[in-house]
Design an enzyme around this catalytic site. Structure first.
Site, mmCIF file in Angstrom:
data_model
loop_
_atom_site.group_PDB
_atom_site.id
_atom_site.type_symbol
_atom_site.label_atom_id
_atom_site.label_comp_id
_atom_site.label_asym_id
_atom_site.label_seq_id
_atom_site.Cartn_x
_atom_site.Cartn_y
_atom_site.Cartn_z
ATOM 1 C CD GLU A 8 26.331 -13.017 1.088
ATOM 2 O OE1 GLU A 8 26.049 -13.202 -0.582
ATOM 3 O OE2 GLU A 8 27.625 -12.424 1.342
ATOM 4 C CG ASP A 106 29.035 -15.478 1.550
ATOM 5 O OD1 ASP A 106 29.234 -16.489 2.364
ATOM 6 O OD2 ASP A 106 28.888 -15.967 0.125
ATOM 7 C CE1 TYR A 313 30.889 -17.537 -1.267
ATOM 8 C CE2 TYR A 313 33.347 -16.248 -1.393
ATOM 9 C CZ TYR A 313 31.745 -16.629 -2.061
ATOM 10 O OH TYR A 313 31.153 -15.371 -2.521
#
Length: 718
Positions: A8, A106, A313
């Site tokens: 990403e 992600d 995350y």
């Protein structure tokens, strides 16, 4: 064999390349970094996106409505994103003839869509048939290697849910915003940019509802009766708020000249459970309360801490910490920091976290990885430490709060007071962000008589409190509006559109009238129920309960209904919105008696003009980024403005206080350190400064007060 990994962000590609087997060689194409690894006859190329590479764009317009949309390269829609082309070109070039593709963006809906579009449009549709998915919650080498060795299938329901959300946001936001802007243009021949959105508008409606409650609130007087007791004790009458003055007078009469007798003392112990781990919403709320960080700032910092490998995350709804993350290993690594070690060594076995109820199938709660950062900026360090201390504290013991409640009798009237102290600190030892109550308990026993003096305090009831950004995010979550990832950005948009302002959020006239007008002519636009219904259906796509195309078709029907309402009342809507806009732009009074309003041009500039135009032609140009202040100029009474970096203040009128100024005679005050030409005094819009005589080729400037270091050229001057 050739496999391609699509990540990403560049930072993630660097971490992944360093984690998988083989020696990664960093290369560059059109200034875009990528990595090549050759191991055991297999070639791996690690490529990166920069967030979204593709954006939705209308394919055709029917009756001015943009319902048919498709994905186009982002740089084609947004000229400021030209650099995105190089990333797309790199992915196209180095993914040719690959045998296997790995989607390593992600693991959430947005990340899944970013990677899917990169594969489909840059690598080619065939790549979708040969793709697997890496799922990870931290960018640690261990987690990335496990995700690489144990890939999962790409979740196409997740892809469809992400695409449906983007399409819904586009057809709601773009079509309604355009029609509202067009209605003003049609009614007034004036251009103002108006913004509405599927979640944005109901959010603004919540704020307007609160604003109206505050505006319509009528304060009511009441009295609180207290008693000052010997030993510096303040006791409260048990009735609390008293709205009848006669009752207040009667109580004070009963208490006059009477001592306080201790009628009852109760001591209660209450366990203080450790906090639960952070999800994104609770992290945003805590960071706002502790540091004053906006939710958007917290989300951005947390995302960067994750990208550097320091924390997990952040865009998660989970309050769970599964054993698989390795509690003891993380705590062991955190011990390398002396401050963390001091707290970790106080933890008692067994090491088990207290968890909350909320879950997230994609990721655990936010936690540190154990990697200790060095050289973080101040705000980054603050948020990192908040996450670490919260993580440590969830493994702590229960605290024990001791409460002493003392009941008093003064002339037959009942009073009481309380004291609280921590009998056992427990987890609070590990979490320095919560105030600890530690009152001193007075040495009293039942039957004691104490000197007392009763008195009353007159107060007024207060309107409901304004939302702040953190409490608004909690309200949106409670009402099921938006997602954990989008709520902070929705609030930020309301500020950017100038509908709201202030830390305690207030809605200006434009925001309030926008909602009033929309409710009057098409209540669906502001409907929480409609927005919440679509949120539920988008979640249903994830569970394979509903099809993407069905939701998009339904959304088109709802938006068509809203646009029909706007079209049917276009002139009225345009007139009312423009009147509200003009009112919201008022910044002060003109010398002629008219209102001064801020006027924004389509080209981006702005100026202040008088509403009495053309009879009054007073105008004041505004420097870029200037803010009109509430304070008035002492010389002329016009508003002051704030502008520049660092911020300066000046009267809105550049001529104020300068009547009869003699023009400057190009007085030489030195030598330009950039080009060697003479520095001369100049007079600008807001005063004098020093500038280079070589302007415009040389743009060196400084203030009059700023001292210039001598240069070789200036030393040569006679």
């Amino acid at each position: 064999m050739h496999e391609v990994i699509v990540c990403e962000k560049p930072k993630a590609s660097e971490k992944i390349a360093g984690a998988i087997p083989g020696k990664a060689v960093k290369k560059s194409y059109k200034k875009v970094p990528y990595y090549e690894i050759e191991e055991g006859g297999k070639k791996t190329t690690v490529l990166s996106a920069v967030g979204h590479l593709y954006s939705l764009s209308p394919l055709k317009k029917e009756k001015g409505r943009m319902f048919e949309v498709g994905w186009v390269p982002l740089y084609e829609k947004d000229k400021s994103k030209k650099y995105v082309k190089n990333y797309i070109d790199a992915i196209k070039k180095f993914s040719k003839n690959a045998d296997r593709f790995i989607h390593a963006c992600d693991y959430d809906i947005e990340g899944t869509l970013i990677g899917f579009n990169a594969l489909k449009y840059a690598c080619g549709e065939d790549s979708i048939d040969n793709v697997v998915r890496m799922k990870f919650s931290t960018l640690t080498k261990e987690d990335l290697l496990r995700a690489y060795n144990e890939p999962i299938e790409l979740d196409f329901n997740q892809v469809d849910s992400g695409e449906a959300r983007h399409v819904l946001d586009f057809i709601f936001g773009v079509n309604i915003s355009k029609n509202l802007t067009d209605s003003v243009m049609k009614a007034t021949s004036r251009y103002i940019q108006l913004s509405a959105g599927r979640v944005q508008t109901p959010t603004l409606a919540i704020l307007v509802e609160r604003e109206k409650e505050i505006q319509s609130f009528i304060p009511e007087p009441y009295w609180l009766i207290k008693a000052k007791i010997e030993g510096n004790i303040i006791a409260d009458h048990k009735k609390g708020k008293i709205f009848d003055k006669k009752v207040q007078d009667e109580i004070l009469t009963d208490c006059e000249g009477k001592d306080a007798r201790v009628s009852k003392i109760g001591i209660k112990e209450t366990p203080q459970l450790p906090p639960v781990p952070f999800d994104l919403g609770s992290l945003q709320s805590e960071a706002y309360g502790v540091f004053g960080f906006s939710p958007k700032k917290t989300q951005s910092i947390a995302q960067n801490l994750y990208a550097e490998g320091y924390t997990s995350y952040p865009r998660t709804s989970s309050q769970k910490l599964p054993p698989s993350i390795g509690y003891k290993k993380i705590l062991g690594q955190l011990k390398k920091n002396a401050a963390f070690r001091k707290q970790i060594e106080k933890l008692k076995e067994p090491i088990k976290p207290r968890e909350g109820k909320k879950t997230d199938e994609a990721h655990p709660a936010i936690h540190p990885t154990g990697l200790i950062p060095k050289g973080l900026g101040r705000d980054y360090q603050k948020l990192y430490e908040l996450i670490v201390y919260r993580f440590i504290s969830v493994f702590g013991e229960n605290g024990l709060l001791e409460t002493m409640k003392t009941e008093l009798d003064i002339g037959g009237q009942e009073f009481s007071f309380s004291r609280k102290r921590m009998a056992k600190m427990g987890w609070r030892e590990h979490y320095p962000y919560r105030k600890v109550e530690n009152d001193e308990f007075p040495a009293l026993k039942e039957g004691d008589c104490l000197d007392a003096r009763a008195y009353s305090e007159e107060k007024e009831t207060k309107p409901p409190a304004r939302y702040n950004q953190a409490s608004l995010i909690r309200e949106l979550e409670k009402r099921g509006l938006g997602t954990k990832s989008t709520r902070a950005n929705i609030i930020s948009i309301l500020y950017d559109r100038k509908y709201v302002e202030g830390q305690k959020i207030s809605v200006n006239q434009l925001g309030e009238h926008l909602i009033d007008t929309l409710k009057k002519y098409s209540e669906k636009i502001t409907s929480e129920e409609l927005t919440r219904e679509f949120e539920t259906k988008l979640e249903g796509i994830m569970k394979a309960e509903v099809k993407k195309d069905e939701i998009i078709t339904e959304a088109k029907s709802e938006v068509s209904s809203i646009l029909d309402d706007i079209d049917a009342n276009k002139m009225k809507i345009g007139e009312e919105l423009y009147a509200a806009y003009r009112e919201s732009m008022i910044v002060g009074k003109c010398k002629c008696g008219g209102n001064l309003i801020m006027i924004n041009s389509q080209k981006g500039g702005s100026f202040v003009g008088c509403t009495s135009y053309p009879d009054c032609k007073s105008t004041y140009s505004m420097p870029r980024g200037a803010t009109v202040l509430k304070t008035k100029c002492e010389e002329c009474g016009l508003p002051m403005i704030s502008f520049g970096k660092p911020r300066q203040r000046a009267c809105m009128d550049p001529k104020c206080g300068r009547d009869g100024d003699e023009p400057l005679q190009n007085e030489v005050v030195g030598v330009c350190p950039d080009c060697g030409k003479d520095l001369i005094k100049r007079r600008g819009r807001y005063g004098e400064f020093v500038g280079c005589s070589g302007f415009p080729r040389c743009r060196y400037t400084r203030s009059l007060e700023e001292k210039q270091e001598p240069t070789d050229e200036s030393l040569k001057k006679p």
